[in-house]
Enzyme design. Structure first.
Site, PDB file in Angstrom:
ATOM      1  N   SER A  93       0.944  -1.161   0.021  1.00  9.93           N
ATOM      2  CA  SER A  93       0.034   0.093   0.027  1.00  9.93           C
ATOM      3  C   SER A  93       0.901   1.214  -0.012  1.00  9.93           C
ATOM      4  CB  SER A  93      -0.832  -0.097   1.156  1.00  9.93           C
ATOM      5  OG  SER A  93      -0.190   0.042   2.271  1.00  9.93           O
ATOM      6  N   LYS A 129      -5.316   9.055  -8.062  1.00  9.93           N
ATOM      7  CA  LYS A 129      -5.797   7.816  -6.983  1.00  9.93           C
ATOM      8  C   LYS A 129      -7.009   7.494  -7.547  1.00  9.93           C
ATOM      9  CE  LYS A 129      -5.038   5.742  -2.652  1.00  9.93           C
ATOM     10  NZ  LYS A 129      -6.290   5.242  -2.734  1.00  9.93           N
ATOM     11  N   LYS A 326      -4.244  12.763  -0.204  1.00  7.72           N
ATOM     12  CA  LYS A 326      -5.926  12.367  -0.229  1.00  7.72           C
ATOM     13  C   LYS A 326      -6.543  13.759  -0.171  1.00  7.72           C
ATOM     14  CE  LYS A 326      -7.129   8.794   0.499  1.00  7.72           C
ATOM     15  NZ  LYS A 326      -7.240   7.772   1.565  1.00  7.72           N
ATOM     16  N   CYS A 431     -37.818  -6.925  11.799  1.00  5.40           N
ATOM     17  CA  CYS A 431     -36.966  -6.818  10.526  1.00  5.40           C
ATOM     18  C   CYS A 431     -38.011  -6.580   9.407  1.00  5.40           C
ATOM     19  CB  CYS A 431     -36.517  -8.287  10.336  1.00  5.40           C
ATOM     20  SG  CYS A 431     -35.474  -8.484   8.681  1.00  5.40           S
TER      21      CYS A 431
END
Length: 717
Positions: A93, A129, A326, A431
């Site tokens: 990385s 990037k 960034k 749910c």
């Protein structure tokens, strides 16, 4: 203030160790979500903040750097769905920078390491990037032979068949290319293709996708390459792995060569000679960002000379000659129109904000994550107030943040614009997918209520169904040979009633349904007559099954293999077990006390089992399953005269005369409890060659340690 919140400079050594342990676990969890599951829970900015804090603590306390430190690790372990591929050269990385000062420090560090003066110019490349999925594609003698994801940096996943469907990636290289070529780059989905795909999903009444990055990653991990082909994935080449010959001696020249070989390369890449030029190009790319048809989350700077790159070398997980600058998080104000609840594959209920469309960083945002019920109320993960305790309500004007081109989130509320008629949001208690009870469990370790609300629907909740089925057929459950993850996905997604497997009972009715069907499984690609015959035989072999395997296969939350054995041994038969769970439903009385008093169970597990059986549809599925299978009465251990009855035993290191499972089964048959960890309650540790931390802990707690031979002598062979 906890060690996770305290300023680094104020931490004691003990607090720093605790903070590093927390950060290692939290970063590893988020790495797995991002790289392994393609389902990040936090923004890039939040993730970067965790890593910066970890690095800062390690810099202040170098003696506390952990073996599992994020600073020594890249990405996440590859999934088990695809075959592993070991990279010829690791896929590392990049370190991140966040400000002009950080970039100046990076450049100064390069000059300092090389012993160069500022007037001895060093060229750098600068390129966007790409926010996609890292890929390594290998060619031998001009032909593509394999393609693998980054994985953990050392081992990735073989996705060759899917990569071959991406039209932009050449299948062969021109005659002048080296014999061995590994091209590395980013697979991504164009914004326009992403919007078109979501429009198609909505038109078909299906759930839309979250963002292009996750969609690209999920598309690439499809078991059916035809699905990948339909997603119109794209690729940018920007780096390389193993090369038998180098076509250029600069970064810029290498990427130019990739373009000549037929690979797409980014047109915004430039070669620059000063910090001022680098930062100017960063600003220029930032201005173009809204108009690009692909997501980017920063600009990557690399030393251009390959000779200088080699001299600069690498740190443990990143090169010294490159960094990623960034982009900052971007924010905008809009109105919250509604809150929808999505159900994940583990049953977690995640609230999603539906927003009045707003442009953030050049992208129209209509949805944002709200994380969980506490986040909506203004409560953080550790119970601390966030947004000064301001809750989020439907109709509020909210501040939306989009960081690193990942899923946006609501970071604050403008109370001055809240309408007097607004009411606090009530998180659902059932749910929305299957109607089952939704509960918040008590964390076993902290004793506090978990932030996540979960569906108790189990088998009958479609959102959880495939994962439950995969657990049901796993090695320590039903262990049905020939029925793995790939096959479960196929049967679950089938629209043919004669092929569908949506719940566990469907597995055992498959052969009968096929006998009366015109669409035969054996005629479908990937199966065949012999494999289908073997599959049916494997299914039928499992109609009689040990009670503990049956209980474990049900996938009840908190019930692992050991707990399933304790329950099976305590109740003896399935009929007695189910009756006991139903009688314990009020969470009081003799049946509840009996369940809680089983050593090794406890209230958290007991509550989870009872909640599972309180759900009528779970009981209905099990009833249908019992029409097909026969759980056997649990064998009670013959413990008469056993020297280890009631003792807690831990096996560690390599065993030569038994497998670990055989040793565990033998100990349990003699009335011992086998544990996976050493504590003060452990009675015996059986240590073979290679025993590590468990052996150290045993000595620390003065636990009896014996060799495998001594153990066999104790139990009589």
């Amino acid at each position: 203030m906890s060690s996770e919140q305290k300023p680094v400079e104020d931490l004691t050594e003990e607090e720093a160790a605790a903070a590093l342990a927390y950060l290692a676990a939290e970063i590893a969890r988020n790495d797995a979500l991002y790289h392994g599951n393609d389902a990040p829970e936090i923004s890039d900015a939040e993730y970067d903040a965790l890593k910066r804090r970890n690095d800062a603590i390690e810099a202040r306390f170098p003696a506390l750097v952990r073996a599992d430190s994020p600073s020594r690790r890249v990405g996440a372990a590859p999934s088990e769905t695809f075959m592993p591929v070991v990279h010829a050269r690791p896929m590392l990385s990049l370190d991140n920078t966040f400000s002009q000062e950080d970039v100046q420090d990076f450049v100064a560090g390069v000059y300092r390491f090389l012993g160069r003066l500022p007037d001895q110019s060093i060229a750098f490349t600068a390129e966007p990037k790409i926010d996609g999925l890292s890929m390594s594609i290998r060619y031998e003698n001009g032909r593509m032979v394999s393609a693998a994801t980054r994985g953990d940096g050392t081992t990735g996943e073989n996705v060759t068949a899917n990569i071959r469907t991406i039209k932009e990636i050449p299948q062969t290289l021109p005659a002048g290319a080296p014999a061995v070529v590994e091209i590395r780059g980013e697979v991504y989905m164009a914004k326009s293709d992403f919007l078109a795909l979501n429009a198609q999903m909505e038109a078909e009444g299906k759930q839309s996708y979250v963002n292009p990055r996750n969609t690209a990653a999920g598309s690439l991990r499809q078991l059916d390459a035809k699905v990948t082909a339909s997603r119109k994935l794209k690729f940018f080449a920007y780096a390389w792995g193993e090369m038998s010959d180098m076509p250029a001696d600069t970064q810029f020249g290498m990427v130019q060569a990739f373009g000549e070989w037929g690979f797409p390369v980014n047109p915004l890449m430039k070669r620059l000679n000063s910090v001022a030029d680098i930062l100017a190009h960063y600003d220029e790319i930032g201005l173009q960002r809204p108009d690009l048809d692909y997501d980017i989350d920063g600009v990557v700077y690399k030393v251009d000379s390959l000779e200088l790159q080699a001299r600069l070398g690498f740190r443990s997980r990143s090169p010294r000659w490159a960094t990623a600058h960034k982009f900052p998080a971007e924010q905008a104000l809009t109105r919250l129109l509604d809150i929808d609840i999505q159900v994940g594959r583990t049953g977690a209920l995640t609230p999603v904000a539906r927003l009045e469309p707003i442009t953030v960083g050049g992208v129209v945002v209509t949805n944002a994550t709200l994380h969980n019920a506490d986040y909506i109320k203004g409560i953080g993960n550790k119970g601390e107030p966030i947004r000064d305790g301001r809750d989020i309500r439907i109709g509020d004007m909210v501040i939306v943040q989009r960081a690193g081109d990942v899923i946006p989130q609501i970071v604050d509320v403008v109370l001055e614009k809240r309408e007097a008629s607004s009411v606090a949001y009530e998180f659902p208690k059932t749910c929305p997918v299957c109607g089952s009870h939704a509960v918040r469990d008590i964390n076993e370790k902290t004793g506090k209520v978990d932030a996540v609300t979960r569906c108790t629907g189990g088998f009958i909740c479609r959102a959880q169904a495939t994962e439950h089925l995969k657990h049901f057929v796993s090695r320590n459950a039903y262990d049905i040979e020939g029925l793995g993850s790939k096959q479960i996905d196929f049967f679950f997604e089938s629209d043919d009633p004669a092929l569908q497997v949506r719940t566990a009972p469907d597995i055992f009715t498959l052969e009968r349904r096929q006998q009366s069907s015109l669409s035969k499984l054996e005629n479908i690609d990937g199966f065949g007559k012999v494999s289908v015959s073997k599959l049916y035989a494997a299914i039928n072999e499992r109609r009689d099954i040990a009670l503990h395997r049956f209980i474990f296969a049900l996938g009840i939350r908190h019930v692992g293999e050991t707990t399933a054995k304790l329950l099976a041994r305590s109740y003896g038969t399935y009929e007695a077990f189910e009756a006991g769970m139903k009688e314990a439903a009020p969470l009081a009385g003799d049946a509840w006390n009996d369940l809680n008093n089983i050593e090794g169970v406890g209230e958290v597990v007991a509550r989870a089992v009872v909640e599972f059986y309180k759900e009528p549809r779970n009981v209905e599925v099990i009833s249908k399953l019992l029409d097909e299978v026969r759980p056997q009465e649990a064998e009670q251990p013959t413990t008469s005269g056993s020297p280890v009855v009631g003792k807690t035993v831990v096996f560690t290191g390599s065993l030569e005369k038994f497998t670990r499972d055989e040793a565990k089964a033998k100990a349990e048959s003699l009335g011992a409890k086998v544990s996976g960890s050493v504590s003060k309650k452990t009675d015996i540790v059986v240590a073979g060659p290679g025993a590590g931390s468990k052996l150290d802990k045993a000595r620390e707690f003065n636990v009896q340690v014996m060799t495998e031979d001594e153990w066999l002598e104790l139990i009589g062979g």
